[in-house]
Design a protein around this motif. Structure first.
Motif, PDB file in Angstrom:
ATOM      1  N   ARG A  11       0.560  -0.518   6.380  1.00 46.74           N
ATOM      2  CA  ARG A  11       1.029  -1.840   6.793  1.00 46.74           C
ATOM      3  C   ARG A  11      -0.094  -2.555   7.534  1.00 46.74           C
ATOM      4  O   ARG A  11      -0.583  -2.067   8.565  1.00 46.74           O
ATOM      5  CB  ARG A  11       2.270  -1.711   7.682  1.00 46.74           C
ATOM      6  CG  ARG A  11       3.516  -1.269   6.912  1.00 46.74           C
ATOM      7  CD  ARG A  11       4.686  -0.959   7.836  1.00 46.74           C
ATOM      8  NE  ARG A  11       5.063  -2.071   8.683  1.00 46.74           N
ATOM      9  CZ  ARG A  11       5.926  -3.032   8.333  1.00 46.74           C
ATOM     10  NH1 ARG A  11       6.498  -3.007   7.127  1.00 46.74           N
ATOM     11  NH2 ARG A  11       6.229  -4.002   9.175  1.00 46.74           N
ATOM     12  N   LEU A 186      -8.062  -0.206   2.809  1.00 46.59           N
ATOM     13  CA  LEU A 186      -7.363   0.400   1.676  1.00 46.59           C
ATOM     14  C   LEU A 186      -8.251   1.398   0.945  1.00 46.59           C
ATOM     15  O   LEU A 186      -7.783   2.451   0.499  1.00 46.59           O
ATOM     16  CB  LEU A 186      -6.868  -0.692   0.726  1.00 46.59           C
ATOM     17  CG  LEU A 186      -5.854  -1.668   1.342  1.00 46.59           C
ATOM     18  CD1 LEU A 186      -5.400  -2.685   0.309  1.00 46.59           C
ATOM     19  CD2 LEU A 186      -4.660  -0.929   1.928  1.00 46.59           C
ATOM     20  N   GLY A 203      -6.543  -4.615  -4.206  1.00 44.47           N
ATOM     21  CA  GLY A 203      -6.819  -4.659  -2.770  1.00 44.47           C
ATOM     22  C   GLY A 203      -7.448  -5.971  -2.346  1.00 44.47           C
ATOM     23  O   GLY A 203      -7.180  -6.473  -1.251  1.00 44.47           O
ATOM     24  N   ALA A 206      -4.598  -8.406  -2.121  1.00 43.50           N
ATOM     25  CA  ALA A 206      -3.877  -8.211  -0.854  1.00 43.50           C
ATOM     26  C   ALA A 206      -4.651  -8.857   0.294  1.00 43.50           C
ATOM     27  O   ALA A 206      -4.067  -9.515   1.163  1.00 43.50           O
ATOM     28  CB  ALA A 206      -3.665  -6.725  -0.596  1.00 43.50           C
ATOM     29  N   GLY A 238       1.290  -7.070   5.002  1.00 39.57           N
ATOM     30  CA  GLY A 238       1.207  -6.531   3.655  1.00 39.57           C
ATOM     31  C   GLY A 238       1.516  -5.049   3.675  1.00 39.57           C
ATOM     32  O   GLY A 238       0.847  -4.282   4.384  1.00 39.57           O
ATOM     33  N   GLU A 239       2.536  -4.660   2.925  1.00 38.20           N
ATOM     34  CA  GLU A 239       2.860  -3.243   2.772  1.00 38.20           C
ATOM     35  C   GLU A 239       2.133  -2.762   1.524  1.00 38.20           C
ATOM     36  O   GLU A 239       2.527  -3.039   0.397  1.00 38.20           O
ATOM     37  CB  GLU A 239       4.360  -3.050   2.636  1.00 38.20           C
ATOM     38  CG  GLU A 239       5.135  -3.491   3.875  1.00 38.20           C
ATOM     39  CD  GLU A 239       6.647  -3.381   3.711  1.00 38.20           C
ATOM     40  OE1 GLU A 239       7.353  -3.605   4.702  1.00 38.20           O
ATOM     41  OE2 GLU A 239       7.107  -3.068   2.586  1.00 38.20           O
ATOM     42  N   CYS A 240       1.051  -2.025   1.722  1.00 40.68           N
ATOM     43  CA  CYS A 240       0.106  -1.714   0.655  1.00 40.68           C
ATOM     44  C   CYS A 240       0.296  -0.285   0.153  1.00 40.68           C
ATOM     45  O   CYS A 240       0.390   0.656   0.954  1.00 40.68           O
ATOM     46  CB  CYS A 240      -1.320  -1.911   1.147  1.00 40.68           C
ATOM     47  SG  CYS A 240      -1.660  -3.579   1.775  1.00 40.68           S
ATOM     48  N   HIS A 241       0.327  -0.146  -1.169  1.00 39.41           N
ATOM     49  CA  HIS A 241       0.561   1.143  -1.822  1.00 39.41           C
ATOM     50  C   HIS A 241      -0.704   1.610  -2.543  1.00 39.41           C
ATOM     51  O   HIS A 241      -1.558   0.810  -2.922  1.00 39.41           O
ATOM     52  CB  HIS A 241       1.704   1.030  -2.825  1.00 39.41           C
ATOM     53  CG  HIS A 241       3.011   0.611  -2.230  1.00 39.41           C
ATOM     54  ND1 HIS A 241       4.110   1.443  -2.177  1.00 39.41           N
ATOM     55  CD2 HIS A 241       3.407  -0.546  -1.651  1.00 39.41           C
ATOM     56  CE1 HIS A 241       5.127   0.821  -1.599  1.00 39.41           C
ATOM     57  NE2 HIS A 241       4.718  -0.398  -1.273  1.00 39.41           N
ATOM     58  N   THR A 245      -0.076  -1.966  -5.540  1.00 37.37           N
ATOM     59  CA  THR A 245       1.047  -2.853  -5.258  1.00 37.37           C
ATOM     60  C   THR A 245       1.047  -3.246  -3.780  1.00 37.37           C
ATOM     61  O   THR A 245       0.774  -2.418  -2.907  1.00 37.37           O
ATOM     62  CB  THR A 245       2.378  -2.150  -5.583  1.00 37.37           C
ATOM     63  OG1 THR A 245       2.410  -1.842  -6.966  1.00 37.37           O
ATOM     64  CG2 THR A 245       3.561  -3.020  -5.228  1.00 37.37           C
ATOM     65  N   VAL A 246       1.354  -4.511  -3.508  1.00 38.51           N
ATOM     66  CA  VAL A 246       1.542  -4.946  -2.133  1.00 38.51           C
ATOM     67  C   VAL A 246       2.837  -5.736  -2.053  1.00 38.51           C
ATOM     68  O   VAL A 246       3.154  -6.524  -2.949  1.00 38.51           O
ATOM     69  CB  VAL A 246       0.356  -5.788  -1.610  1.00 38.51           C
ATOM     70  CG1 VAL A 246       0.133  -7.033  -2.449  1.00 38.51           C
ATOM     71  CG2 VAL A 246       0.560  -6.173  -0.148  1.00 38.51           C
ATOM     72  N   ARG A 300       7.112  -8.737  -3.947  1.00 37.50           N
ATOM     73  CA  ARG A 300       6.247  -7.692  -4.501  1.00 37.50           C
ATOM     74  C   ARG A 300       5.196  -8.329  -5.409  1.00 37.50           C
ATOM     75  O   ARG A 300       5.515  -9.186  -6.250  1.00 37.50           O
ATOM     76  CB  ARG A 300       7.062  -6.667  -5.282  1.00 37.50           C
ATOM     77  CG  ARG A 300       6.203  -5.535  -5.878  1.00 37.50           C
ATOM     78  CD  ARG A 300       7.003  -4.599  -6.736  1.00 37.50           C
ATOM     79  NE  ARG A 300       7.887  -3.754  -5.938  1.00 37.50           N
ATOM     80  CZ  ARG A 300       9.196  -3.683  -6.072  1.00 37.50           C
ATOM     81  NH1 ARG A 300       9.824  -4.434  -6.973  1.00 37.50           N
ATOM     82  NH2 ARG A 300       9.920  -2.883  -5.317  1.00 37.50           N
TER      83      ARG A 300
END
Length: 604
Positions: A11, A186, A203, A206, A238-241, A245-246, A300
């Motif tokens: 996050r 990231l 990234g 994001a 931003g919830e970054c995976h 995906t963000v 998303r």
């Protein structure tokens, strides 16, 4: 760090869009963000000139002091308590100076936080070499300037990731790509590699969404009435995976709005070709990005694509361009605009007489920008017959003395010229800052990271030639099968966002519904858009317009070239940041079927 079935989630909170952004974002994000990282974007072409002048006056200066006094310094104990990591390009032209000041502050507070700083971007000691290489401005072909204030390459995200890998809690950089302050964390957290281009592009996206602060959470949104509580607008999270995906969101119980519209506008903000957005680490294709509203204030973002980066860094030089006076005169009463125009010419003539009497050269520029008479709208201005305007009088001169002559003489208007001239609202005599942009070979730049007094050299960045990796795109947006017969304002059909980039600006037009997009494409040809902005073109001619399709966002993007002469630092226009250029397009007539026009009218 959160974890879900799909793995960990990083996050990241975006606290500032500039070095002068609000003091409220950091406490808001600290209290409601549950963050892993807090990032700050302080730099733009204009701010590099400001920091360069600061260091010229004081060698120990040249960085964003608000980082110490407003944004981070007052919150160090809470940052340490939350084990929150900070990444900021607040170092300006002196990242080592900011790092040293921050380390002293941390020690004085009795805290234990590791500070790292990134260098390698500063090119000022290579000025003679660069001048001898005969670099030309990448947009205007202007020759290499004299009187350099700042000179920096835009580094990428891997030096930031390296600093984090060395245990840094706070990473300070100079000039890096804006989005690198997010991409770096990231890369570090997810172990992304140099050739995982799709992930690097994701990234970067994001970062592009987070680094402009509240612009993605409803700030500057076309549908501004739909955005609640500007006073407490939520700053972005931003919830970054790991898969790129963000999910864009904001703290609970804050104002603002996170919607497909706000996120789409920010994706296309200050982007030229959305299918070929070039940054230091990757060449990004955002043209098929998908947005999904998964909950209120949660969007998303997926499907960014990447290509190998180019073998050059973008570089920016700011230089001393002489002196400028700007004076603001209110003119009140009948025929206000006409009176203001006559008064401006008379004041320019009087000041020129004084220049000649002192054997000083003429002004290099004189301009009267009328505020309040819709002059910014050109031929599309509404004839309101306004009875009050502000005359923004601008003169440029090689010397401070020449600029100062006009600053004094313009006061004569209040008693010796137009009826209705009131007290001057402000007069400034300031040094002018020019901007020169060029590309420099990555192999000539060696980034470094300094942690705990140890300087670590980093590998030079790699890339391929710009022409070799250039993507090819075909039109994917069809024209309407049914020709429109009834004109409606563009704002009924689309959101729009604009922003400056050097001497040009871009305008993104995003269809509110996918079925509107063909009508937008049919109406908004590059020729039609150029004609709409004719009043901003050189010598009264329509500016050159490049148009791009963004089918994933149901959008069109336009680059209006040579319409901001001088760029944000030197343009005389009312809107040198191009924040309002999209507003000028909202009444563009788009022909649609009569049934759709009637439906839109009923929704008004």
């Amino acid at each position: 760090m959160d974890t879900q079935a799909g793995g960990k989630i990083i996050r990241i909170g975006g606290a500032t869009a500039s070095f002068s952004d609000t003091a409220l974002s950091v406490p808001q994000l600290l209290s409601g963000g549950k963050l892993d990282y807090l990032i700050f974007d302080y730099l733009a072409e204009g701010s590099m000139g400001i920091f360069g002048r600061m260091q010229a006056a004081d060698p120990s200066a040249g960085y964003g002091t608000d980082f110490l006094t407003v944004h981070v310094g007052p919150h160090l104990h809470e940052i340490a308590s939350q084990k929150l990591k900070i990444v900021a390009n607040a170092g300006g032209v002196n990242p080592s100076g900011l790092a040293a000041a921050l380390e002293k502050m941390i020690a004085d507070e009795g805290l234990s936080l590791t500070v790292a700083f990134v260098e390698g971007d500063d090119l000022r000691d290579r000025t003679s070499e660069l001048r001898d290489a005969d670099y030309r401005d990448m947009f205007t072909n202007a020759p290499f300037p004299e009187n350099i204030i700042s000179s920096n390459a835009y580094l990428g995200a891997f030096p930031i990731a390296a600093a984090l890998a060395e245990g840094a809690d706070i990473v300070i950089t100079g000039r890096v790509v804006d989005s690198a302050v997010v991409l770096g964390p990231l890369i570090h957290e997810f172990g992304w590699k140099e050739k995982e281009y799709d992930l690097l592009a994701a990234g970067t996206l994001a970062g592009h969404l987070l680094e402009c602060g509240a612009q993605v959470t409803g700030g500057t949104f076309t549908d501004w009435r739909d955005v609640p509580d500007w006073a407490n607008i939520g700053y972005p999270i931003g919830e970054c995976h790991a898969d790129g995906t963000v999910v864009m969101t904001k703290p609970e119980d804050t104002g603002g709005l996170v919607s497909i519209g706000t996120v789409a506008e920010q994706i296309l903000y200050e982007v030229s070709d959305p299918a070929d957005y070039i940054v230091a680490d990757v060449r990004c294709d955002f043209s098929h990005v998908q947005l999904e509203q998964i909950a209120p204030n949660r969007v998303r973002v997926t499907r960014a694509k990447g290509l190998p980066p180019t073998d050059t860094y973008k570089a920016c030089i700011t230089f001393d361009g002489g002196w400028r006076t700007v004076a603001y005169q209110p003119i009140i009463g009948e025929d206000a605009a006409e009176k203001a125009a006559r008064q401006a010419e008379a004041l320019f003539a009087r000041a020129r007489t004084l220049l000649r009497s002192r054997n000083l050269p003429d002004y290099t520029l004189t301009e009267n920008v009328l505020i309040g008479g819709e002059a910014s709208f050109g031929a599309h201005a509404a004839d309101t017959g306004t009875r009050e305007v502000i005359s923004k009088l601008v003169v440029d001169h090689p010397t401070q003395e020449g600029a100062g002559i006009f600053a004094r003489e313009q006061w004569a208007g209040i008693s010796g010229m137009s009826v209705g001239t009131s007290i001057n609202l402000g007069t400034n005599v300031l040094p002018m800052t020019g901007v020169f942009l060029f590309l420099i070979d990555k192999q000539s730049i060696t980034p470094s990271v300094t942690v705990n007094g140890t300087k670590l050299g980093l590998p030079k960045a790699q890339g391929t030639s710009a022409a070799e990796a250039a993507p090819t795109t075909d039109s994917e947006i069809a024209l309407p099968t049914e020709l429109g017969t009834t004109a409606v304002d563009l704002v009924k059909l689309a959101w729009a966002r604009s922003g400056d980039k050097g001497h040009l600006f871009n305008v993104a037009v995003i269809a509110r519904q996918p079925e509107y997009l063909p009508y937008l494409k049919a109406a908004l040809t590059s020729e039609a858009v150029a004609e709409w902005y004719r009043h901003l073109g050189p010598d009264g001619q329509p500016p050159r317009v490049d148009d791009y399709e963004v089918p994933g966002l149901n959008a069109l993007n336009y680059v209006i070239n040579d319409a901001l002469t001088g760029g944000i630092n030197a343009s005389t226009r009312l809107d040198p940041a191009a924040k309002g250029m999209a507003q000028m397009l909202l009444r563009f007539p788009v022909k649609v079927p009569s049934a759709l026009a009637a439906e839109l009218a009923s929704e008004a």
